[in-house]
Design a protein around this motif. Sequence first.
Motif, mmCIF file in Angstrom:
data_model
loop_
_atom_site.group_PDB
_atom_site.id
_atom_site.type_symbol
_atom_site.label_atom_id
_atom_site.label_comp_id
_atom_site.label_asym_id
_atom_site.label_seq_id
_atom_site.Cartn_x
_atom_site.Cartn_y
_atom_site.Cartn_z
ATOM 1 N N GLU A 244 9.418 30.246 43.528
ATOM 2 C CA GLU A 244 8.488 30.171 42.402
ATOM 3 C C GLU A 244 8.233 31.425 41.598
ATOM 4 O OE1 GLU A 244 4.928 28.433 43.819
ATOM 5 O OE2 GLU A 244 5.886 26.479 44.013
ATOM 6 N N LYS A 245 8.155 32.536 42.295
ATOM 7 C CA LYS A 245 7.884 33.808 41.618
ATOM 8 C C LYS A 245 8.384 34.942 42.496
ATOM 9 C CE LYS A 245 3.417 34.193 43.705
ATOM 10 N NZ LYS A 245 2.040 33.995 43.708
ATOM 11 N N ASP A 246 8.542 36.097 41.900
ATOM 12 C CA ASP A 246 9.008 37.242 42.688
ATOM 13 C C ASP A 246 7.983 37.579 43.765
ATOM 14 O OD1 ASP A 246 11.305 37.641 41.158
ATOM 15 O OD2 ASP A 246 10.223 38.889 39.701
ATOM 16 N N GLU B 254 0.239 40.878 42.321
ATOM 17 C CA GLU B 254 0.874 40.684 41.009
ATOM 18 C C GLU B 254 0.224 41.494 39.890
ATOM 19 O OE1 GLU B 254 1.596 36.496 39.886
ATOM 20 O OE2 GLU B 254 1.449 36.146 42.055
ATOM 21 N N THR C 121 9.152 43.853 38.503
ATOM 22 C CA THR C 121 9.636 42.545 38.039
ATOM 23 C C THR C 121 10.298 42.681 36.658
ATOM 24 O OG1 THR C 121 7.401 42.037 37.302
ATOM 25 C CG2 THR C 121 8.078 41.081 39.384
ATOM 26 N N ASP D 83 14.020 41.454 35.857
ATOM 27 C CA ASP D 83 14.343 40.565 34.730
ATOM 28 C C ASP D 83 15.764 40.808 34.215
ATOM 29 O OD1 ASP D 83 11.873 39.400 34.759
ATOM 30 O OD2 ASP D 83 11.065 40.524 33.040
ATOM 31 N N ASP E 194 14.393 31.082 35.710
ATOM 32 C CA ASP E 194 13.654 30.553 36.877
ATOM 33 C C ASP E 194 14.215 31.063 38.200
ATOM 34 O OD1 ASP E 194 12.083 29.091 35.154
ATOM 35 O OD2 ASP E 194 13.497 27.401 35.159
ATOM 36 N N TYR F 118 14.101 33.772 41.069
ATOM 37 C CA TYR F 118 13.151 34.790 41.549
ATOM 38 C C TYR F 118 13.661 35.505 42.800
ATOM 39 C CZ TYR F 118 10.124 32.478 38.256
ATOM 40 O OH TYR F 118 9.611 31.941 37.113
#
Length: 325
Positions: free
Chosen positions: A69-71, A82, A91, A95, A102, A104
């Motif tokens: 879902e996310k880093d 975060e 992050t 990128d 999407d 991660y």
Amino acid sequence: MKKSDVVKNIVGDNFSLAVETATAFAPTNIALCKYWGKRDQELNLPMTSSLSVSLGDKGAKTTLSVVAEKDIIVLNETLVAEETSFYKKLTAFLDLFRPHPDFYFHVKTISTVPIAAGLASSACGFASIVLALDELFLWQLEPYQLSILARLGSGSASRSIWNGFVEWHAGTRDDGMDSHGEVLDAIWPELCIGVLMVSEKEKSISSREAMQQTVETSELYRCWPTKVMHDLSVIKEAILTKDFESLGKTAESNALTMHATMLSAWPPIYYCLPETISAMQKIWQTRADGLSLYFTQDAGPNLKLLFLKKDRDIIKHHFPNLEWL
Ligand code: PMV
């Protein structure tokens, strides 16, 4: 030119996972001839070349894998929140390397630099990430290409791809493809570095901001490229001939000149605390008393002491708080 153009130039569209998990280690480095000032903010291209020594087994070990879902970033077994600037900076760097938006990363970094030593972790951190990415996507890049990618994270990271003495060539190209590290063919096992901690507080101004403010406002900065050109050749020669006095003297003078350019910026930048000045005076007095001891200082109040292995015990006696590297 953007960072993403440089990445594309080096790895193309090669973002297919070769393994599920990749781990890599990169040593931290201490500059003997400093990098101070950028000619390109986006690509971290420096005004001048610089030269450092890497600290063997002191650095960062990073393991990369993929998550849903996310880093997720874990530093020394602690989850990084975060909202922190550390998370945002990392992050933003990641990128550059996502096959699609999407995708991660799970980043787990263990620092083997003594935390209390207050050494900049960004150089070895970014370098270890780039080395791990090289394995994750099986790029099999040349070290100079890895150095260019690490530079996109932080300038000094371009020198953390190697062990030993590393020169970061400033280069002249706009795309920075000639601005990367190169390892010197020299070893000097007798050379020692210790950290003299005077404060563990966060630095008041980041090196990125401080160098920009110096370039833009300091009259003295005009002398810096000439000084670096001279110091770089003296330090290289001193390493090749193992002339410790010449190395120590030039490295100390180089660091002090870098700080002088900051002091002449407006608003002025001064990383020294009263304890830093006392430590310098003690070093100068110890040297006047006959001991071969020099220091260098980065963007913070702590000093890194340079000395030879044969003098370890006596230096430990004079500076009992010295952290050994
Ligand atoms: O790479 P940065 O942006 O953390 O800047 C490093 C600047 C100094 O540590 C002060 C000098 C150097 O060459 O490492």
